[in-house]
Design a protein around this motif. Structure first.
Motif, PDB file in Angstrom:
ATOM      1  N   UNK A   1     -10.364  -8.566  24.614  1.00 47.86           N
ATOM      2  CA  UNK A   1     -10.985  -7.080  24.559  1.00 47.86           C
ATOM      3  C   UNK A   1     -12.397  -7.111  25.131  1.00 47.86           C
ATOM      4  N   UNK A   2     -12.855  -6.331  25.934  1.00 54.17           N
ATOM      5  CA  UNK A   2     -14.385  -6.104  26.176  1.00 54.17           C
ATOM      6  C   UNK A   2     -14.780  -4.660  26.190  1.00 54.17           C
ATOM      7  N   UNK A   3     -16.250  -4.585  26.026  1.00 52.05           N
ATOM      8  CA  UNK A   3     -16.839  -3.234  26.188  1.00 52.05           C
ATOM      9  C   UNK A   3     -16.351  -2.444  27.366  1.00 52.05           C
ATOM     10  N   UNK A   4     -16.334  -3.108  28.482  1.00 50.70           N
ATOM     11  CA  UNK A   4     -16.048  -2.759  29.730  1.00 50.70           C
ATOM     12  C   UNK A   4     -14.728  -1.784  29.700  1.00 50.70           C
ATOM     13  N   UNK A   5     -13.664  -2.626  29.192  1.00 47.77           N
ATOM     14  CA  UNK A   5     -12.202  -2.199  29.065  1.00 47.77           C
ATOM     15  C   UNK A   5     -12.357  -0.720  28.410  1.00 47.77           C
ATOM     16  N   UNK A   6     -12.938  -0.830  27.075  1.00 44.08           N
ATOM     17  CA  UNK A   6     -13.028   0.291  26.224  1.00 44.08           C
ATOM     18  C   UNK A   6     -13.670   1.689  27.118  1.00 44.08           C
ATOM     19  N   UNK A   7     -14.921   1.225  27.644  1.00 47.20           N
ATOM     20  CA  UNK A   7     -15.713   2.155  28.441  1.00 47.20           C
ATOM     21  C   UNK A   7     -14.813   2.819  29.510  1.00 47.20           C
TER      22      UNK A   7
ATOM     23  N   UNK B   1     -15.232   5.688  19.924  1.00 46.93           N
ATOM     24  CA  UNK B   1     -15.187   6.501  21.107  1.00 46.93           C
ATOM     25  C   UNK B   1     -16.772   6.791  21.482  1.00 46.93           C
ATOM     26  N   UNK B   2     -17.321   7.730  20.642  1.00 46.37           N
ATOM     27  CA  UNK B   2     -18.762   8.203  20.943  1.00 46.37           C
ATOM     28  C   UNK B   2     -19.748   7.181  21.103  1.00 46.37           C
ATOM     29  N   UNK B   3     -19.669   5.893  20.484  1.00 49.22           N
ATOM     30  CA  UNK B   3     -20.554   4.809  20.423  1.00 49.22           C
ATOM     31  C   UNK B   3     -20.471   4.032  21.846  1.00 49.22           C
ATOM     32  N   UNK B   4     -19.343   4.334  22.476  1.00 54.41           N
ATOM     33  CA  UNK B   4     -19.346   3.717  23.703  1.00 54.41           C
ATOM     34  C   UNK B   4     -19.367   4.380  24.874  1.00 54.41           C
ATOM     35  N   UNK B   5     -19.376   5.742  24.698  1.00 51.77           N
ATOM     36  CA  UNK B   5     -19.459   6.943  25.730  1.00 51.77           C
ATOM     37  C   UNK B   5     -21.073   7.399  26.141  1.00 51.77           C
TER      38      UNK B   5
ATOM     39  N   UNK C   1     -25.597  10.037  29.760  1.00 48.46           N
ATOM     40  CA  UNK C   1     -26.536  10.119  30.665  1.00 48.46           C
ATOM     41  C   UNK C   1     -25.962   9.424  31.826  1.00 48.46           C
ATOM     42  N   UNK C   2     -25.186   8.324  31.730  1.00 45.33           N
ATOM     43  CA  UNK C   2     -24.444   7.436  32.801  1.00 45.33           C
ATOM     44  C   UNK C   2     -23.362   8.254  33.221  1.00 45.33           C
ATOM     45  N   UNK C   3     -22.694   9.097  32.670  1.00 44.28           N
ATOM     46  CA  UNK C   3     -21.409   9.544  33.138  1.00 44.28           C
ATOM     47  C   UNK C   3     -21.303  11.134  32.734  1.00 44.28           C
ATOM     48  N   UNK C   4     -22.222  11.886  33.219  1.00 39.01           N
ATOM     49  CA  UNK C   4     -22.166  13.279  32.895  1.00 39.01           C
ATOM     50  C   UNK C   4     -20.713  13.938  33.395  1.00 39.01           C
ATOM     51  N   UNK C   5     -20.437  15.033  32.682  1.00 37.31           N
ATOM     52  CA  UNK C   5     -19.038  15.834  33.134  1.00 37.31           C
ATOM     53  C   UNK C   5     -19.597  17.234  33.433  1.00 37.31           C
ATOM     54  N   UNK C   6     -18.950  17.701  34.020  1.00 34.97           N
ATOM     55  CA  UNK C   6     -19.195  19.336  34.583  1.00 34.97           C
ATOM     56  C   UNK C   6     -18.883  20.541  33.455  1.00 34.97           C
TER      57      UNK C   6
ATOM     58  N   UNK D   1     -16.079  -1.582  13.688  1.00 38.52           N
ATOM     59  CA  UNK D   1     -16.493  -1.563  15.144  1.00 38.52           C
ATOM     60  C   UNK D   1     -17.525  -0.466  15.490  1.00 38.52           C
ATOM     61  N   UNK D   2     -17.811   0.553  14.579  1.00 43.17           N
ATOM     62  CA  UNK D   2     -18.425   1.634  14.862  1.00 43.17           C
ATOM     63  C   UNK D   2     -19.690   1.671  14.312  1.00 43.17           C
ATOM     64  N   UNK D   3     -20.101   0.610  13.535  1.00 40.42           N
ATOM     65  CA  UNK D   3     -21.276   0.723  12.865  1.00 40.42           C
ATOM     66  C   UNK D   3     -22.427   0.602  13.521  1.00 40.42           C
ATOM     67  N   UNK D   4     -22.584  -0.436  14.437  1.00 39.37           N
ATOM     68  CA  UNK D   4     -23.642  -0.696  14.984  1.00 39.37           C
ATOM     69  C   UNK D   4     -23.980   0.310  16.270  1.00 39.37           C
ATOM     70  N   UNK D   5     -23.006   0.686  16.789  1.00 46.69           N
ATOM     71  CA  UNK D   5     -23.161   1.669  17.701  1.00 46.69           C
ATOM     72  C   UNK D   5     -23.553   3.154  17.189  1.00 46.69           C
ATOM     73  N   UNK D   6     -22.997   3.320  16.145  1.00 49.59           N
ATOM     74  CA  UNK D   6     -23.402   4.601  15.637  1.00 49.59           C
ATOM     75  C   UNK D   6     -24.874   4.655  15.186  1.00 49.59           C
TER      76      UNK D   6
END
Length: 218
Positions: free
Chosen positions: A45-51, A76-80, A83-88, A117-122
């Protein structure tokens, strides 16, 4: 009436959001995908897969005639990255109202987690949020080990009890700090611990309705 697509990692989060937003004149459409949380520890499993998975699902929800998307899973919020993937349409992270609440504290914070899995990202996002506001935040994470598996296996009552039992010592041993429950699934335990200790415990639902009113101009 505004339509909000709610992106969850577990079915148990639906009732929390329904209860928290009951006062708003909105229609909630719930989308649940527990797969990422189940396979995130696999060797391949990779971060790219999750993204990719999160972005694919957000794109799908955005096309289903909603006015905004609320992401309720901290993983989900930690890997989204908006700024890179804006939505309308607005993409609202469940963490944002909580981050704002933490930034307004006049005391250090202990941010409690059950999902490792959420600690560092959050925490990274929390400090970035504070930095953008020019706030030198004093906050530290605390992991309530061996609890998240309970909710992922549908053991809701056992999970709430285990998390409550984990939060109470954190509160009692840190009287000058504010303990905050970082995940939506922790809300019932945070409320129980607050009632038992008579100390305020932050959680993601306290200011969510107010925050959404402001963002969506409801």
């Amino acid at each position: 009436m505004k339509r909000i697509g709610c992106f969850h990692a577990h079915y148990s989060n639906i009732e929390h959001i329904d209860n928290a937003l009951r006062s708003l004149d909105v229609e909630l459409i719930h989308y649940v995908d527990p797969g990422l949380d189940r396979i995130k520890l696999d060797a391949d499993f990779t971060t790219e897969m999750a993204q990719k998975k999160v972005l694919d699902t957000l794109n799908w929800i955005a096309k289903s005639h909603v006015d905004a998307i609320l992401i309720t899973c901290t993983f989900f919020t930690a890997i989204y990255d908006e700024n890179v993937h804006p939505f309308p349409i607005p993409i609202i992270k469940i963490d944002d109202p909580l981050f704002e609440e933490i930034c307004q504290l006049d005391q250090p914070a202990i941010v409690a987690f059950t999902n490792p899995s959420t600690v560092q990202g959050t925490m990274n996002q929390l400090f970035l949020y504070a930095a953008k506001k020019g706030i030198a935040l004093e906050a530290a994470p605390a992991l309530l080990a061996n609890t998240f598996e309970l909710i992922m296996h549908g053991k809701k009552s056992e999970y709430i009890q285990a998390v409550t039992d984990g939060l109470i010592p954190l509160i009692e041993e840190n009287p000058t700090k504010r303990v905050v429950a970082a995940q939506l699934s922790m809300v019932p335990a945070a409320q129980a611990a607050e009632k038992q200790t008579k100390h305020v415990v932050g959680n993601q639902l306290v200011s969510l309705a107010t925050y959404l009113k402001e963002v969506l101009a409801i």
